[in-house]
Design a protein around this motif. Structure first.
Motif, PDB file in Angstrom:
ATOM      1  N   LEU A 134       0.886  -1.168   0.000  1.00 37.88           N
ATOM      2  CA  LEU A 134       0.000   0.000   0.000  1.00 37.88           C
ATOM      3  C   LEU A 134       0.922   1.215   0.000  1.00 37.88           C
ATOM      4  O   LEU A 134       1.613   1.480   0.983  1.00 37.88           O
ATOM      5  CB  LEU A 134      -0.889  -0.005   1.245  1.00 37.88           C
ATOM      6  N   GLY A 135       0.931   1.947  -1.108  1.00 42.45           N
ATOM      7  CA  GLY A 135       1.887   3.034  -1.270  1.00 42.45           C
ATOM      8  C   GLY A 135       1.288   4.409  -1.149  1.00 42.45           C
ATOM      9  O   GLY A 135       1.849   5.372  -1.660  1.00 42.45           O
ATOM     10  N   GLY A 136       0.165   4.534  -0.477  1.00 42.43           N
ATOM     11  CA  GLY A 136      -0.467   5.839  -0.368  1.00 42.43           C
ATOM     12  C   GLY A 136      -1.385   6.104  -1.551  1.00 42.43           C
ATOM     13  O   GLY A 136      -1.605   5.263  -2.419  1.00 42.43           O
ATOM     14  N   PHE A 137      -1.941   7.297  -1.595  1.00 41.99           N
ATOM     15  CA  PHE A 137      -2.931   7.652  -2.612  1.00 41.99           C
ATOM     16  C   PHE A 137      -2.271   8.072  -3.915  1.00 41.99           C
ATOM     17  O   PHE A 137      -1.262   8.774  -3.920  1.00 41.99           O
ATOM     18  CB  PHE A 137      -3.813   8.798  -2.108  1.00 41.99           C
ATOM     19  N   LYS A 138      -2.903   7.674  -5.039  1.00 40.09           N
ATOM     20  CA  LYS A 138      -2.459   8.170  -6.337  1.00 40.09           C
ATOM     21  C   LYS A 138      -2.796   9.646  -6.489  1.00 40.09           C
ATOM     22  O   LYS A 138      -2.002  10.431  -6.990  1.00 40.09           O
ATOM     23  CB  LYS A 138      -3.129   7.365  -7.458  1.00 40.09           C
ATOM     24  N   VAL A 139      -3.987  10.007  -6.066  1.00 40.99           N
ATOM     25  CA  VAL A 139      -4.448  11.396  -6.124  1.00 40.99           C
ATOM     26  C   VAL A 139      -5.283  11.665  -4.873  1.00 40.99           C
ATOM     27  O   VAL A 139      -5.662  10.748  -4.150  1.00 40.99           O
ATOM     28  CB  VAL A 139      -5.305  11.667  -7.386  1.00 40.99           C
ATOM     29  N   ALA A 140      -5.585  12.928  -4.642  1.00 34.87           N
ATOM     30  CA  ALA A 140      -6.531  13.344  -3.594  1.00 34.87           C
ATOM     31  C   ALA A 140      -6.272  12.697  -2.240  1.00 34.87           C
ATOM     32  O   ALA A 140      -7.118  11.981  -1.714  1.00 34.87           O
ATOM     33  CB  ALA A 140      -7.961  13.047  -4.046  1.00 34.87           C
ATOM     34  N   PRO A 141      -5.096  12.925  -1.640  1.00 30.86           N
ATOM     35  CA  PRO A 141      -4.885  12.415  -0.288  1.00 30.86           C
ATOM     36  C   PRO A 141      -5.812  13.087   0.712  1.00 30.86           C
ATOM     37  O   PRO A 141      -6.435  14.096   0.420  1.00 30.86           O
ATOM     38  CB  PRO A 141      -3.417  12.773  -0.013  1.00 30.86           C
ATOM     39  N   VAL A 142      -5.906  12.509   1.902  1.00 30.21           N
ATOM     40  CA  VAL A 142      -6.830  12.998   2.915  1.00 30.21           C
ATOM     41  C   VAL A 142      -6.298  14.293   3.532  1.00 30.21           C
ATOM     42  O   VAL A 142      -5.156  14.345   3.995  1.00 30.21           O
ATOM     43  CB  VAL A 142      -7.023  11.936   4.015  1.00 30.21           C
ATOM     44  N   ILE A 143      -7.125  15.325   3.570  1.00 29.61           N
ATOM     45  CA  ILE A 143      -6.803  16.573   4.256  1.00 29.61           C
ATOM     46  C   ILE A 143      -7.463  16.512   5.635  1.00 29.61           C
ATOM     47  O   ILE A 143      -8.677  16.345   5.737  1.00 29.61           O
ATOM     48  CB  ILE A 143      -7.322  17.802   3.476  1.00 29.61           C
ATOM     49  N   LEU A 144      -6.665  16.649   6.682  1.00 30.56           N
ATOM     50  CA  LEU A 144      -7.184  16.482   8.030  1.00 30.56           C
ATOM     51  C   LEU A 144      -6.994  17.749   8.852  1.00 30.56           C
ATOM     52  O   LEU A 144      -5.956  18.403   8.762  1.00 30.56           O
ATOM     53  CB  LEU A 144      -6.467  15.320   8.741  1.00 30.56           C
ATOM     54  N   PRO A 145      -7.974  18.071   9.695  1.00 29.87           N
ATOM     55  CA  PRO A 145      -7.795  19.179  10.644  1.00 29.87           C
ATOM     56  C   PRO A 145      -6.909  18.738  11.805  1.00 29.87           C
ATOM     57  O   PRO A 145      -6.563  17.565  11.942  1.00 29.87           O
ATOM     58  CB  PRO A 145      -9.233  19.458  11.114  1.00 29.87           C
ATOM     59  N   THR A 146      -6.562  19.678  12.667  1.00 26.71           N
ATOM     60  CA  THR A 146      -5.761  19.355  13.843  1.00 26.71           C
ATOM     61  C   THR A 146      -6.494  18.350  14.720  1.00 26.71           C
ATOM     62  O   THR A 146      -7.679  18.514  15.025  1.00 26.71           O
ATOM     63  CB  THR A 146      -5.472  20.628  14.656  1.00 26.71           C
ATOM     64  N   GLY A 147      -5.802  17.300  15.097  1.00 28.19           N
ATOM     65  CA  GLY A 147      -6.409  16.274  15.939  1.00 28.19           C
ATOM     66  C   GLY A 147      -5.496  15.078  16.082  1.00 28.19           C
ATOM     67  O   GLY A 147      -4.360  15.067  15.604  1.00 28.19           O
ATOM     68  N   THR A 148      -6.003  14.053  16.743  1.00 32.08           N
ATOM     69  CA  THR A 148      -5.284  12.796  16.930  1.00 32.08           C
ATOM     70  C   THR A 148      -6.085  11.706  16.228  1.00 32.08           C
ATOM     71  O   THR A 148      -7.306  11.607  16.406  1.00 32.08           O
ATOM     72  CB  THR A 148      -5.128  12.462  18.418  1.00 32.08           C
ATOM     73  N   TYR A 149      -5.389  10.889  15.442  1.00 35.33           N
ATOM     74  CA  TYR A 149      -6.064   9.919  14.576  1.00 35.33           C
ATOM     75  C   TYR A 149      -5.401   8.551  14.706  1.00 35.33           C
ATOM     76  O   TYR A 149      -4.288   8.415  15.212  1.00 35.33           O
ATOM     77  CB  TYR A 149      -5.992  10.375  13.119  1.00 35.33           C
ATOM     78  N   GLN A 150      -6.121   7.563  14.203  1.00 35.54           N
ATOM     79  CA  GLN A 150      -5.601   6.205  14.190  1.00 35.54           C
ATOM     80  C   GLN A 150      -5.980   5.527  12.882  1.00 35.54           C
ATOM     81  O   GLN A 150      -7.161   5.477  12.519  1.00 35.54           O
ATOM     82  CB  GLN A 150      -6.181   5.406  15.364  1.00 35.54           C
ATOM     83  N   TYR A 151      -4.983   5.050  12.176  1.00 37.11           N
ATOM     84  CA  TYR A 151      -5.232   4.166  11.036  1.00 37.11           C
ATOM     85  C   TYR A 151      -5.188   2.725  11.543  1.00 37.11           C
ATOM     86  O   TYR A 151      -4.269   2.341  12.286  1.00 37.11           O
ATOM     87  CB  TYR A 151      -4.187   4.346   9.941  1.00 37.11           C
ATOM     88  N   THR A 152      -6.166   1.936  11.139  1.00 35.78           N
ATOM     89  CA  THR A 152      -6.200   0.516  11.476  1.00 35.78           C
ATOM     90  C   THR A 152      -6.123  -0.284  10.189  1.00 35.78           C
ATOM     91  O   THR A 152      -6.935  -0.085   9.266  1.00 35.78           O
ATOM     92  CB  THR A 152      -7.476   0.154  12.246  1.00 35.78           C
ATOM     93  N   PHE A 153      -5.127  -1.158  10.105  1.00 42.02           N
ATOM     94  CA  PHE A 153      -4.914  -2.022   8.944  1.00 42.02           C
ATOM     95  C   PHE A 153      -5.386  -3.421   9.327  1.00 42.02           C
ATOM     96  O   PHE A 153      -4.887  -4.004  10.302  1.00 42.02           O
ATOM     97  CB  PHE A 153      -3.436  -2.076   8.571  1.00 42.02           C
ATOM     98  N   TYR A 154      -6.322  -3.968   8.568  1.00 43.78           N
ATOM     99  CA  TYR A 154      -6.821  -5.324   8.824  1.00 43.78           C
ATOM    100  C   TYR A 154      -6.070  -6.280   7.906  1.00 43.78           C
ATOM    101  O   TYR A 154      -6.185  -6.195   6.673  1.00 43.78           O
ATOM    102  CB  TYR A 154      -8.327  -5.402   8.591  1.00 43.78           C
ATOM    103  N   MET A 155      -5.299  -7.175   8.527  1.00 42.26           N
ATOM    104  CA  MET A 155      -4.415  -8.058   7.756  1.00 42.26           C
ATOM    105  C   MET A 155      -4.545  -9.490   8.229  1.00 42.26           C
ATOM    106  O   MET A 155      -4.957  -9.757   9.367  1.00 42.26           O
ATOM    107  CB  MET A 155      -2.958  -7.600   7.911  1.00 42.26           C
ATOM    108  N   GLN A 156      -4.132 -10.363   7.353  1.00 44.38           N
ATOM    109  CA  GLN A 156      -4.177 -11.793   7.627  1.00 44.38           C
ATOM    110  C   GLN A 156      -2.878 -12.399   7.121  1.00 44.38           C
ATOM    111  O   GLN A 156      -2.397 -12.038   6.041  1.00 44.38           O
ATOM    112  CB  GLN A 156      -5.370 -12.413   6.908  1.00 44.38           C
ATOM    113  N   ARG A 157      -2.310 -13.272   7.921  1.00 40.75           N
ATOM    114  CA  ARG A 157      -1.096 -13.952   7.483  1.00 40.75           C
ATOM    115  C   ARG A 157      -1.451 -15.072   6.524  1.00 40.75           C
ATOM    116  O   ARG A 157      -2.409 -15.830   6.746  1.00 40.75           O
ATOM    117  CB  ARG A 157      -0.362 -14.511   8.697  1.00 40.75           C
TER     118      ARG A 157
END
Length: 678
Positions: free
Chosen positions: A56-79
């Motif tokens: 997963l190499g990030g967005f091709k276009v239109a990345p997320v614009i975020l206001p000031t805050g604390t965030y969490q990305y959760t990746f759901y993966m399986q071995r």
């Protein structure tokens, strides 16, 4: 509380809802992909088939614009099936999760997970989290990335973005004001910071020098940020109390651990914590002390303590009891302490004997002869023969280096399969690199002649540098402490060289064998003293500030994701980029206002359920760091392992000096930054 942003950002992320994210192939379209393959609703990278790269190499276009805050990305993966095999295959790095600020092209956060962090192939998808802050980055573009090292087959199911509970600096300042009132009302006893037991009596007084030193430094930082006369007065009151630890100790040049209201020293000999707390406070507060009597008293204290320390070859030697040795090598005093521990702790002695037995079997298994001195050392430990061990310690050290050369050859053979596949970061490759570095550092033309040649104790070296530099700074100059400090940075005792060469090598070595997440999860519970020393050293020695900041970054190498306000706000104070201050503030927001311990029974009943909220229990620790408000209470929350569910004392009240210290540190740094801009 967490609130999903997936719906709000669906037009940007191509998410439909958290549960349906990546449920269709078109949901993958906004993302760059360097390796792996789209397989139905998933992205899959297979061991032995795909090259390492960004799944997963990030967005091709239109990345997320975020206001000031604390965030969490959760990746759901399986071995998936397939991985690089070997004795330490559980430490294969499976993925490295990253959060990038596309606006500045900075990596804000990263977190590695190993094969052991996932269940067996094709079991349920495991959520893996990365917390990050956009503090100071409002309006920037952000994106998640997943780097796949090629060692373990992985399937990526979906990614979710969540916002975490909000905080404000006004809220944190108001909490600091409430804690400040509590300190003077509940936690000061004859000038010293104490905890209170269940009946309100002073408790934990054996570490009062550390807590009182932190409080003096806190009020110094508060004065720097606010110019409050009350802060200066409280700082000087705490320093007078610290002066009493020397004034009323049993002998000149030695600190007492605690002094009772009748000025009698208590609780035996002072520890590293005692001396570090004293010298940290003096170094931090010195520029802001107004009272000339106090300045003179502290100068006399420091000259006596540092002179005693220097004259006794970096020892504090009390008239009775065990000396405190801060040499950067295993001196005779340290070896004596070690054998005392063997005598008192049968399990430690058994563990050392087991290690020697395993090393002997290892060499026999590899068709090699164990070093000759190993059997003699094993006998000395079993018989608790300290004198016998001292006679063979130098041959033993040379045999250790010879043994490491054999081990490096064996590990190099084990690393070849990964090299042939074009992989570069397998456990055996990491271990081989570390062994080569160690051997290069002892690759002189002659073997070790004296135990003093084996300088590998970085924490001791740092604490010695700290004591010497504070003395060199506050005493009239020139002075002998200046000369000794300069002469023993790289030559002589080699204090700075030892710190730079060996800091955190135990954790780096463990990470090479067991993985980064394992090392972060099981790290020790007393990791605070080097941070105090480094904060003073970076401030007092501008010429070598870069070295001390580099040592600080190495010290926190495995704590970046541990929700530790001390390391995050101190990093901001030192100007480290990317600035983790926002995460530090969010952690302070979660710091509990209730300072009362819940007791051993509570944690035994509820510890497992708590661990299950944060990834489950592994190796006796929660997989994910536990937020501060849910951890056991402690006199210094930041020195404790954020994954640990250790007990606290029922009914005890713990002073909030750890909150106040890091809060005012951040505010002093903020004022300094404003002054520099002006």
């Amino acid at each position: 509380m967490k609130k999903s942003l997936s719906l709000a950002l669906c037009s940007t992320l191509s998410f439909v809802s958290p549960s349906e994210a990546f449920s269709h192939c078109f949901a993958l379209a906004p993302y760059r992909q360097e390796t792996g393959i789209a397989l139905g609703s998933e992205w899959v990278a297979e061991y032995g088939r795909h090259a390492p790269g960004y799944l997963l190499g990030g967005f091709k276009v239109a990345p997320v614009i975020l206001p000031t805050g604390t965030y969490q990305y959760t990746f759901y993966m399986q071995r998936g099936p397939g991985h690089l095999r070997g004795l330490f295959s559980g430490a294969n790095e499976a993925v490295r999760l990253e959060i990038f600020d596309r606006t500045t092209n900075e990596r804000l956060a990263a977190r590695s997970f190993e094969q052991n962090d996932f269940e067996r192939p094709w079991k349920r998808a495991a959520p893996k989290h990365v917390v990050f802050s956009t503090w100071g980055r409002a309006g920037h573009a952000f994106e998640p990335r997943l780097y796949w090292p090629g060692l373990v087959s992985i399937s990526l199911k979906r990614v979710e973005l969540q916002t975490l509970d909000a905080w404000s600096e006004n809220e944190l300042r108001a909490k600091a004001d409430r804690f400040e009132a509590q300190m003077s009302a509940r936690f000061i006893e004859n000038g010293y910071v104490v905890m209170r037991d269940s009946v309100g009596q002073p408790a934990d007084v054996d570490d009062t020098a550390l807590w009182t030193g932190l409080y003096a430094a806190t009020e110094s930082l508060r004065f720097q940020a606010t110019r409050s006369a009350q802060a200066r007065m409280r700082m000087e009151t705490a320093l007078w109390a610290l002066h009493g630890l020397h004034q009323f100790s049993s002998q000149p040049g030695i600190l007492a651990r605690f002094v009772d209201p009748t000025h009698h020293p208590q609780l035996g000999n002072a520890s590293k914590d005692t001396y570090t707390g004293f010298f940290y406070a003096v170094g931090q507060c010195w520029p802001w002390i107004q009272n000339p009597r106090l300045r003179k008293a502290l100068q006399e204290d420091v000259d006596s303590l540092a002179g005693f320390f220097l004259d006794d070859d970096l020892h504090f030697i009390p008239s009775s009891g065990t000396p405190l040795d801060l040499n950067p090598y295993f001196s005779i005093g340290i070896l004596s302490e070690l054998f005392q521990e063997f005598a008192q702790d049968a399990s430690l002695r058994h563990a050392v004997l087991l290690a020697f037995a395993l090393s002997r079997h290892y060499f026999q298994l590899m068709g090699q002869k164990p070093p000759v001195s190993f059997a003699a050392v094993e006998t000395a430990v079993r018989r608790q023969d300290r004198a016998g061990f001292q006679k063979i310690v130098v041959p033993f050290l040379n045999d250790v280096l010879a043994a490491l050369k054999l081990v490096e050859l064996n590990v190099a053979r084990s690393a070849r399969p990964a090299q042939r596949m074009g992989l570069s970061d397998s456990p055996y490759q990491r271990l081989q690199n570390l062994l080569q570095i160690i051997l290069n550092r002892f690759s002189g033309p002659t073997p070790i002649q004296h135990i003093e040649d084996f300088k590998i104790l970085p924490s001791q070296a740092l604490l010695s540098l700290h004591i010497l530099k504070v003395a060199a700074t506050i005493l009239p100059q020139p002075n002998r402490y200046q000369r000794y400090y300069a002469d023993n940075l790289n030559a002589g005792k080699g204090l700075l060289t030892t710190a730079l060469n060996w800091s955190q090598w135990d954790e780096v070595f463990a990470a090479s064998l067991f993985g980064e997440s394992h090392t972060a999860r099981v790290r020790g519970n007393s990791n605070h003293l080097p941070y105090l020393a480094l904060m003073n050293l970076a401030m007092l020695d501008p010429e070598r500030r870069a070295d001390y900041v580099a040592l600080f970054e190495r010290q926190r190498l495995f704590q970046h994701n541990d929700l530790n306000a001390m390391t995050d706000l101190l990093a901001g104070h030192l100007g480290i980029q990317p600035d983790p201050t926002g995460i530090g503030y969010w952690t302070l927001h979660r710091y509990p206002e209730s300072r009362r311990g819940l007791g051993e029974d509570y944690w035994q009943r509820n510890g497992l359920a708590l661990a299950n909220q944060f990834g489950g229990l592994r190796d006796g620790f929660a997989r994910e760091p536990i937020p501060p408000d849910l951890r056991p209470r402690d006199a210094s929350l930041w020195q404790r392992n954020a994954h640990s569910i250790r007990r606290d004392a029922e009914g005890w009240e713990y002073a909030p000096v750890d909150y106040l210290w890091v809060w005012w540190m951040s505010q002093a740094a903020k004022r300094d930054a404003v002054s520099e801009k002006r």
